[in-house]
Design a protein around this motif. Structure first.
Motif, PDB file in Angstrom:
ATOM      1  N   GLN A 194      -8.844 -16.681  -2.605  1.00 36.49           N
ATOM      2  CA  GLN A 194      -9.957 -17.227  -3.278  1.00 36.49           C
ATOM      3  C   GLN A 194     -10.443 -16.588  -4.432  1.00 36.49           C
ATOM      4  O   GLN A 194     -10.501 -16.806  -5.477  1.00 36.49           O
ATOM      5  CB  GLN A 194     -11.110 -17.651  -2.333  1.00 36.49           C
ATOM      6  N   LEU A 195     -10.715 -15.132  -4.192  1.00 34.77           N
ATOM      7  CA  LEU A 195     -11.085 -14.347  -5.299  1.00 34.77           C
ATOM      8  C   LEU A 195     -10.032 -14.235  -6.429  1.00 34.77           C
ATOM      9  O   LEU A 195     -10.645 -13.701  -7.648  1.00 34.77           O
ATOM     10  CB  LEU A 195     -11.398 -12.866  -4.706  1.00 34.77           C
ATOM     11  N   GLU A 229     -16.436 -14.179   0.983  1.00 35.55           N
ATOM     12  CA  GLU A 229     -16.818 -13.542  -0.169  1.00 35.55           C
ATOM     13  C   GLU A 229     -17.823 -12.841  -0.284  1.00 35.55           C
ATOM     14  O   GLU A 229     -18.013 -11.764  -0.960  1.00 35.55           O
ATOM     15  CB  GLU A 229     -16.230 -14.476  -1.370  1.00 35.55           C
ATOM     16  N   GLN A 230     -18.795 -13.369   0.284  1.00 32.19           N
ATOM     17  CA  GLN A 230     -20.201 -12.528   0.410  1.00 32.19           C
ATOM     18  C   GLN A 230     -20.191 -11.488   1.187  1.00 32.19           C
ATOM     19  O   GLN A 230     -21.216 -10.601   0.670  1.00 32.19           O
ATOM     20  CB  GLN A 230     -21.320 -13.534   0.704  1.00 32.19           C
ATOM     21  N   PHE A 231     -19.414 -11.093   2.103  1.00 32.46           N
ATOM     22  CA  PHE A 231     -19.238 -10.051   2.830  1.00 32.46           C
ATOM     23  C   PHE A 231     -17.703  -9.080   2.372  1.00 32.46           C
ATOM     24  O   PHE A 231     -17.898  -8.148   3.115  1.00 32.46           O
ATOM     25  CB  PHE A 231     -19.283 -10.304   4.137  1.00 32.46           C
ATOM     26  N   PHE A 232     -17.298  -9.772   1.199  1.00 31.73           N
ATOM     27  CA  PHE A 232     -15.879  -8.971   1.108  1.00 31.73           C
ATOM     28  C   PHE A 232     -15.963  -7.484   0.806  1.00 31.73           C
ATOM     29  O   PHE A 232     -15.394  -6.637   1.466  1.00 31.73           O
ATOM     30  CB  PHE A 232     -15.346  -9.605  -0.186  1.00 31.73           C
ATOM     31  N   ASP A 233     -16.772  -7.248   0.003  1.00 37.17           N
ATOM     32  CA  ASP A 233     -17.036  -5.513  -0.254  1.00 37.17           C
ATOM     33  C   ASP A 233     -17.433  -4.771   0.842  1.00 37.17           C
ATOM     34  O   ASP A 233     -16.658  -3.769   0.890  1.00 37.17           O
ATOM     35  CB  ASP A 233     -18.029  -5.216  -1.529  1.00 37.17           C
ATOM     36  N   SER A 234     -18.340  -5.090   1.506  1.00 38.46           N
ATOM     37  CA  SER A 234     -18.759  -4.450   2.784  1.00 38.46           C
ATOM     38  C   SER A 234     -17.375  -4.198   3.856  1.00 38.46           C
ATOM     39  O   SER A 234     -17.416  -3.437   4.538  1.00 38.46           O
ATOM     40  CB  SER A 234     -19.996  -4.812   3.424  1.00 38.46           C
ATOM     41  N   ILE A 255     -11.054  -3.188  -5.452  1.00 39.58           N
ATOM     42  CA  ILE A 255     -11.232  -2.442  -4.189  1.00 39.58           C
ATOM     43  C   ILE A 255      -9.975  -2.419  -3.290  1.00 39.58           C
ATOM     44  O   ILE A 255      -9.772  -1.588  -2.389  1.00 39.58           O
ATOM     45  CB  ILE A 255     -12.508  -2.982  -3.475  1.00 39.58           C
ATOM     46  N   ILE A 256      -8.979  -3.324  -3.560  1.00 41.45           N
ATOM     47  CA  ILE A 256      -7.712  -3.694  -2.850  1.00 41.45           C
ATOM     48  C   ILE A 256      -6.731  -2.487  -3.047  1.00 41.45           C
ATOM     49  O   ILE A 256      -6.227  -1.866  -2.122  1.00 41.45           O
ATOM     50  CB  ILE A 256      -7.252  -4.918  -3.106  1.00 41.45           C
ATOM     51  N   PRO A 296     -11.120 -12.137 -10.001  1.00 42.92           N
ATOM     52  CA  PRO A 296     -10.325 -11.312  -9.631  1.00 42.92           C
ATOM     53  C   PRO A 296     -10.715  -9.775 -10.002  1.00 42.92           C
ATOM     54  O   PRO A 296     -10.079  -8.906  -9.325  1.00 42.92           O
ATOM     55  CB  PRO A 296      -9.169 -11.566 -10.910  1.00 42.92           C
ATOM     56  N   GLU A 297     -11.688  -9.771 -10.929  1.00 45.90           N
ATOM     57  CA  GLU A 297     -12.162  -8.298 -10.934  1.00 45.90           C
ATOM     58  C   GLU A 297     -12.821  -7.641  -9.725  1.00 45.90           C
ATOM     59  O   GLU A 297     -12.808  -6.318  -9.601  1.00 45.90           O
ATOM     60  CB  GLU A 297     -13.229  -8.360 -11.815  1.00 45.90           C
TER      61      GLU A 297
END
Length: 473
Positions: A433-434, A231-236, A444-445, A439-440
């Motif tokens: 997990q998110l 999750e710490q790298f999810f956005d990138s 990006i999905i 959930p916010e």
């Protein structure tokens, strides 16, 4: 000797072990015989050079039910800030433990090292010559599609004159044991093995101007920063996938995709002044690229044909070399494009690429589908092999094929549930997990889904064009 089992698995490397691990979990009655030419589990990892390491994080490699590594973030070195990469020794020890401590104790797996398949549901011990017949009640599972060529076992395609020393990368750590060190080093090859060798030489203290690098082709490389799980790298990581789809939607060629991804920080190349001709999914950090750019003596005259005292003969001419140069053979190709066929072929399963380049995820999904679906038609519809083409224009077909399989799995509740709990999937467990904790962050999905839909028509066009050009020769 005669044996009986539900499945006869040819190979005991990463693909085979991942398949058997998931098969035993999903089918509590299945029995398996595994054979392999190596003397220990792990396939090509038995032959790898000592300083090899994974390209991808340890956390998403291996077999589904046995973790590899500690999910640690490296705090030093060129991989600093990213998930740990298991060394070759760690990977080999892991696979030996998987067999010894996880598969064999079930009582449903029989493992025969030093053995070759005879082509007729039997095998022969390489040393004793003893032959064994196997009554296979369900399927033969062929994992040899993934057979990898490594420096220590491949056949050289160049000649070596008397008095010239050529070694494989694995010999480098022991050079100090054999007398005076060479005055000069020459790396032959341009793939990930050659890159690892260059990094090793530089970190060992060899001056960059004492190294020559023969690079027949330049390669595009995946920026490791954009393929991290968790999750710490999810956005990138999702952002990197969105960049791929946006580039694919707008491009008129494979090269355009890569150049846009370079601008987006998703792809890297060592020499910015040379147009890459290949892409093998090698993954590297910016720190490693920066180190390799320090090797300035690069020879671009095609493949080496001969090494002789004081010179190299290449496809494009000759190059004078210092006397006593040590040549390091990195010319083995770990990636060899092969034709594809349906995975399920009656009484045979031929494991192939489905989600490039995650080979252990491919085989775990295949085992899950083998155990949970009935007909070959159902199974093949869920797993459409992806043709690996190593030239630049072939990338569009790989994106397309992987994307189609990924979409198909997401639409099937059983497969989707399996992936959401699989440690081999870099994204699905994080998304699960998110959903529960933040959930916010999943907004990006929707952007990703839109980018995929926008890219599909152009990907189909680019893939068809590349396939036609490849067939034309």
């Amino acid at each position: 000797m005669a044996l009986e089992a539900d499945y006869l698995v040819i190979g005991a490397g990463a693909t085979a072990l991942s398949f058997v691990d998931t098969l035993l979990e999903q089918d509590e009655e299945a029995t398996v015989v595994m054979i392999d030419r190596h003397s220990a589990p792990g396939g090509h990892w038995n032959d790898a050079y000592s300083f090899v390491a994974l390209h991808q994080p340890s956390s998403s490699y291996g077999v589904n039910r046995v973790p590899l590594g500690q999910d640690r973030i490296d705090e030093a070195g060129p991989n600093k800030g990213f998930f740990e990469l298991a060394s070759g020794a760690e990977v080999l020890a892991y696979f030996q433990s998987v067999m010894r401590d996880h598969l064999l104790p079930t009582g449903r797996v029989q493992y025969f090292p030093n053995s070759e398949y005879d082509g007729e549901r039997g095998f022969r011990n390489i040393f004793s010559g003893e032959e064994t017949q196997v009554t296979v009640n369900r399927k033969l599972v062929d994992t040899t599609y993934f057979e990898t060529s490594v420096p220590s076992t491949h056949k050289r395609a160049f000649t070596v004159a008397d008095g010239v020393r050529v070694v494989v990368p694995g010999a480098l750590p022991d050079l100090w044991k054999s007398g005076p060190l060479p005055p000069h080093y020459c790396i032959l090859g341009a793939g990930k093995t050659a890159m690892d060798t260059g990094i090793w030489l530089l970190e060992a203290g060899i001056p960059a101007d004492s190294i020559t690098w023969v690079k027949p082709r330049e390669s595009w490389l995946i920026n490791r920063a954009t393929v991290q799980p968790g999750e710490q790298f999810f956005d990138s990581t999702i952002g990197g996938q969105i960049s791929i789809m946006k580039a694919a939607a707008a491009a008129t060629s494979g090269a355009e995709i890569f150049h846009q991804l370079e601008r987006d920080g998703v792809m890297l190349r060592i020499d910015r002044d040379v147009e890459p001709e290949m892409f093998h999914y090698a993954t590297i950090s910016q720190g490693e690229v920066d180190r390799l750019r320090g090797i300035g003596n690069v020879v671009r005259m095609g493949r080496v044909e001969a090494v002789e005292p004081g010179r190299m003969v290449l496809q494009g001419g000759e190059v004078a070399m210092p006397e006593g140069t040590l040549y390091i053979d990195c010319t083995a190709s770990a990636v060899r494009p092969k034709p594809v066929a349906p995975q399920w072929q009656g009484d045979r399963i031929v494991l192939q690429l489905l989600h490039v380049p995650l080979v252990t995820l491919n085989s775990a999904v295949s085992a899950f589908i083998e155990a949970n679906f009935d007909t070959d038609e159902e199974k093949n519809a869920l797993c459409r092999p992806v043709s690996f083409i190593d030239n630049i224009d072939g990338y569009s077909g790989i994106i397309l094929g992987t994307g189609i399989n990924r979409f198909t799995w997401a639409q099937n509740p059983k497969v989707s549930e399996f992936l959401a709990a699989s440690r081999l999937d870099p994204s699905a467990p994080t998304i699960r997990q998110l959903r529960e904790t933040a959930p916010e962050r999943l907004s990006i999905i929707a952007e990703m889904q839109g980018a995929v839909m926008a890219a599909m028509p152009n990907l189909q066009k680019l893939a068809a064009k590349a396939a036609a050009e490849a067939q034309a020769g």
